[in-house]
Design an enzyme around this catalytic site. Structure first.
Site, short mmCIF file in Angstrom:
data_model
loop_
_atom_site.label_atom_id
_atom_site.label_comp_id
_atom_site.label_asym_id
_atom_site.label_seq_id
_atom_site.Cartn_x
_atom_site.Cartn_y
_atom_site.Cartn_z
N GLU A 1 -23.51 35.67 -22.10
CA GLU A 1 -22.94 34.90 -21.38
C GLU A 1 -22.90 33.35 -21.83
O GLU A 1 -22.10 32.85 -21.75
CB GLU A 1 -23.43 34.36 -19.92
CG GLU A 1 -23.53 35.92 -19.06
CD GLU A 1 -24.58 36.82 -19.14
OE1 GLU A 1 -25.17 36.76 -20.18
OE2 GLU A 1 -24.62 37.87 -18.55
N MET B 1 -31.63 21.07 -41.69
CA MET B 1 -31.87 19.72 -41.37
C MET B 1 -33.30 19.44 -40.97
O MET B 1 -33.84 18.45 -41.44
CB MET B 1 -30.87 19.42 -40.19
CG MET B 1 -30.71 18.10 -39.86
SD MET B 1 -30.40 16.96 -40.93
CE MET B 1 -28.53 16.76 -40.68
N LYS C 1 -22.19 37.24 -3.04
CA LYS C 1 -21.26 38.48 -3.18
C LYS C 1 -20.81 38.91 -1.82
O LYS C 1 -19.30 39.23 -2.01
CB LYS C 1 -22.67 39.87 -3.55
CG LYS C 1 -21.77 41.00 -3.99
CD LYS C 1 -22.74 42.25 -4.10
CE LYS C 1 -22.04 43.57 -4.80
NZ LYS C 1 -22.91 44.40 -5.07
N PHE D 1 -33.37 40.39 -5.97
CA PHE D 1 -33.25 41.05 -7.28
C PHE D 1 -31.99 40.08 -8.01
O PHE D 1 -30.97 39.93 -7.21
CB PHE D 1 -32.79 42.58 -7.36
CG PHE D 1 -32.38 42.69 -8.63
CD1 PHE D 1 -33.37 43.03 -9.68
CD2 PHE D 1 -31.25 43.37 -8.71
CE1 PHE D 1 -33.07 43.35 -10.83
CE2 PHE D 1 -30.96 43.84 -10.09
CZ PHE D 1 -31.81 43.74 -11.02
N GLN D 2 -32.26 39.38 -9.27
CA GLN D 2 -31.31 38.70 -9.74
C GLN D 2 -30.67 37.22 -9.16
O GLN D 2 -29.72 37.20 -9.09
CB GLN D 2 -30.17 39.55 -10.39
CG GLN D 2 -30.54 40.58 -11.52
CD GLN D 2 -29.28 41.21 -12.20
OE1 GLN D 2 -28.35 41.31 -11.59
NE2 GLN D 2 -29.50 41.72 -13.19
#
Lengths: 555, 173
Positions: free
Chosen positions: A52, A471, A164, A114-115
């Protein structure tokens, strides 16, 4: 009206199309299933990334290259939290982006389902605004508002969180009503009195310097900036995000200023009697020690965001407005000026303190960037990761066009360049795209090479491979007694890795191999990763030590 | 110096979090914050007392202004305004001390709103000076519990600090 029954997900896609969206970067998951189901029948092109974060950076790169808002999509919980770095990156660099996340159903919200992650809460400080959609009938208006907010004023990311059951609920679709944003307005024209005051200050100035930032690129004011500089014969230095907003090969260009800027840019700022800051925000990487930044100068600050004015430095003439429109206002009232003594002084600095590196026959990162510039005739779209290679790119690739340099400035996100290059290539299919990378950064989102292969996006990745986190190592060398803690990398074989992904891999170890490898990469219709094994000891110079005055540079 | 900000916001979920979160992440200190609906149910009004020099408060106001849900901000510190705070104080009150406490309550034009076997609960409204004074006077009896609403403020006379249905206006430059 009415009669048409649509699901929340269908309304979402319809509303996106009404905003002109034809491409989404995303990754599916449980709570985003209704949206993905609707996408199955949609004309919107979906680019499936491998992470993602890659989707967010790709949307970012797409937006910066095209000027159109980038859209990314992820599921709830871990999908949403994986977007966070990408959203923060877009926020810091004022990139128009709309991030859409799945969320657990309304009845499950707040129960540690969940999630489930409170993504609107998590992204509160890194979004321009956010919405948790509680009613599908509000979706049309919300999408309209989200795009308006993301693209107007000072652009930025806006998040839409979609439970959802909101996505799957079927309702009677109605055309969205008016936007309801009583608290939002974006100032456009500058205050005329202040514009006139600025014009007087400019006329009175003997040693003006223009300090131009990303705002010039965002508002499309590059032509006006060029006209202003030439009218006043005033030298222009750019911030990292401002590169390309003024042609880097123009005699009035001083290149970048600040920590790794050119000496002549920093000296000019130190000695100027008038600093015209345009679409820039006086970042600490630019100003160094504030007390010694442009100490003799009157400061004019032009910016769309009133909160930037007076945030870090005291401003004498603040002009809030769209950079392009304010510059047009200024150009109408300004008289040409010839400041020969000042011009000569700057030319002398340029001659005396040019950017330079020791060309000792070994493979030097700076020379590779010059070679990329030569072979692409300065016309490539270049993204970078973050680190030494990024600074060398800013120094040695003379960007001449806006939106040609796409880099993570404010947040400094390693792993930005490759997914951003994918977004750039999607937005500009016919152009040559290079991600100039380090061997450390490239491994932070290397999985996106697969995305490039899958969608036949011929991005070129040039890894300046010094086997260290350069760096950080440079700071250890200079400020931590050469105690190289955790900056040595043992790397995979990048050529084999590229081939494993189905891309082309090339290794370059000698200067003579550079040009042929680049030509081969540009000719190839596949993504190509070139592993340039460069001199490990090379540092980015010149450099202002952290917290130091920009007039006192090392190197 | 302490500044009094009158802030009207859209009555959306999360608006308080947005405002409070902004203060904490930018390192601004809130002395008090009171919030409630206005005569327009879609608009809430916050009174925020913030400590800082003029530069800091200007930056606070500008950053608040960037929140989409914020409709208008007025720094009313230098205008004529009335402010009030409501405080409830539960004070230890043995029968022998009650008369004295009730006398104090009268002097401060406060009210007793609850009587317990060993306590009195007092409600007092007023400006900061008055509230500090009554707190100080009651302290010797033993304050069991004290809760204050935070200050609310309004401009005097015909001037409005906020029109609760208007477009965003630029009050703080």
């Amino acid at each position: 009206m009415g009669g048409v029954k649509l699901s929340g997900a269908e309304i979402l896609l319809k509303s996106l199309q009404a905003e002109g969206v034809d491409t989404i970067f995303g990754y599916p998951g449980g709570q985003a299933l209704p949206i993905y189901d609707a996408l199955y029948d949609s004309d919107i092109r979906h680019i499936l990334t491998r992470h993602e974060q890659g989707a967010a950076h790709a949307a970012d790169g797409y937006a910066r290259a095209t000027g159109r808002p980038g859209v990314c999509l992820a599921t709830s919980g871990p999908g949403a939290t994986n977007l966070v770095t990408g959203i923060a990156n877009a926020y810091m660099d004022s990139v128009p982006m709309v991030a859409i996340t799945g969320q657990v159903s309304r009845a499950l919200l707040g129960r540690d389902s969940f999630q489930e992650a409170d993504i609107t809460g998590i992204t509160l400080p890194i979004t321009k605004h956010s919405y948790l959609v509680e009613d599908p009938s509000e979706l049309g208006r919300i999408v309209k508002e989200a795009f308006h907010l993301a693209t107007t004023g000072r652009p930025g990311p806006v998040l839409i969180d979609m439970p959802k059951d909101v996505s799957s609920e079927v309702i009677n679709y109605e055309i969205p009503g008016e936007m309801q944003l009583p608290g939002y307005s974006s100032v456009k024209d500058g205050d005329l009195g202040l514009v006139l005051e600025a014009a007087r200050a400019i006329a009175a100035s003997m040693r003006p310097v223009i300090y131009a930032g990303g705002g010039v690129v965002i508002s499309g004011a590059h032509k006006e900036l060029l006209a202003l500089a030439e009218l006043l014969m005033a030298p222009v230095c750019n911030t990292l995000l401002g590169m390309g907003g003024f042609p880097g090969n123009h005699p009035l260009s001083l290149g970048m200023l600040g920590m790794h800027g050119t000496k002549y840019a920093n000296y000019a700022v130190c000695e100027c009697d008038l600093l015209i800051a345009i679409g820039a925000r006086f970042d600490d990487r630019v100003t160094g020690k504030l007390e010694t930044f442009a100490p003799e100068a009157k400061i004019i600050h032009i910016d769309i965001d009133p909160a930037e004015i007076g945030k870090n430095v005291r401003v004498d003439i603040p002009i809030v407005g769209d950079v392009k429109r304010v510059l047009c206002q200024l150009l109408e009232v300004l008289q040409p000026g010839l400041r020969e003594a000042w011009r000569d002084r700057i030319q002398a600095w340029k001659k005396e303190y040019p950017l330079s590196y020791c060309d000792n026959g070994r493979l030097k990162p700076q020379s590779i960037i010059r070679e990329i510039y030569n072979i692409t005739e300065g016309a490539a779209r270049v993204t970078t990761e973050v680190g030494q290679h990024q600074m060398w790119t800013a120094q040695y690739y003379s960007f001449t066009k806006p939106r040609s340099f796409i880099t993570s400035g404010g947040l400094g996100t390693m792993g930005f360049g490759l997914p951003a290059a994918i977004g750039v290539q999607v937005g500009c299919p016919d152009e040559v795209v290079f991600d100039i990378a380090g061997d450390g950064s490239i491994q932070m989102n290397i999985q996106e090479l697969c995305t490039a292969v899958n969608y036949e996006l011929p991005v070129n990745v040039a890894i300046l491979d010094n086997g260290v986190l350069g760096m950080v190592r440079q700071w250890q060398e200079l400020f931590y007694n050469r105690r190289y803690s955790q900056t040595e990398l043992s790397n995979p074989d990048f050529v084999k890795l590229a081939e494993a992904y189905g891309a082309e891999g090339i290794r370059v170890t000698k200067p003579v191999e550079v040009a042929p490898a680049l030509e081969q990469a540009i000719r190839s219709s596949k993504p190509v990763m070139i592993d340039f094994v460069v001199d490990r000891e090379e540092n980015v110079m010149p450099m202002v030590p952290p917290g130091g005055s920009i007039g006192k540079m090392l190197g | 110096m302490r500044h009094t900000l009158a802030v009207t916001v859209e009555n959306n979920p999360g608006v308080l979090t947005r405002v409070a979160g902004l203060f904490s992440r930018r390192g601004f200190n809130i002395d008090s914050l009171a919030v409630g609906r206005t005569e327009n149910p879609r608009v809430s009004r916050m009174t925020i007392i913030v400590e800082g020099d003029d530069m800091v408060v200007e930056q606070v106001a500008k950053q608040l202004h960037k929140l989409i849900d914020v409709i208008k901000i007025s720094d009313i510190t230098r205008n004529a305004y009335v402010d009030r705070e409501l405080v409830m104080i539960k004070v230890h009150a043995e029968p022998s001390a009650r008369a004295e406490i009730m006398q104090l309550v009268d002097i401060f034009r406060a009210r007793i709103v609850d009587v317990g076997p060993k306590t009195l609960t007092i409600e007092v409204t007023g400006d900061e000076g008055k509230i500090d004074a009554i707190e100080l006077s009651l302290r010797p009896f033993g304050i069991k519990e004290l809760v204050r609403t935070g200050k609310i403020a309004m401009l005097r006379g015909v001037k409005n600090s906020a029109k609760n249905n208007s477009q965003k206006e630029e009050d703080v430059k």
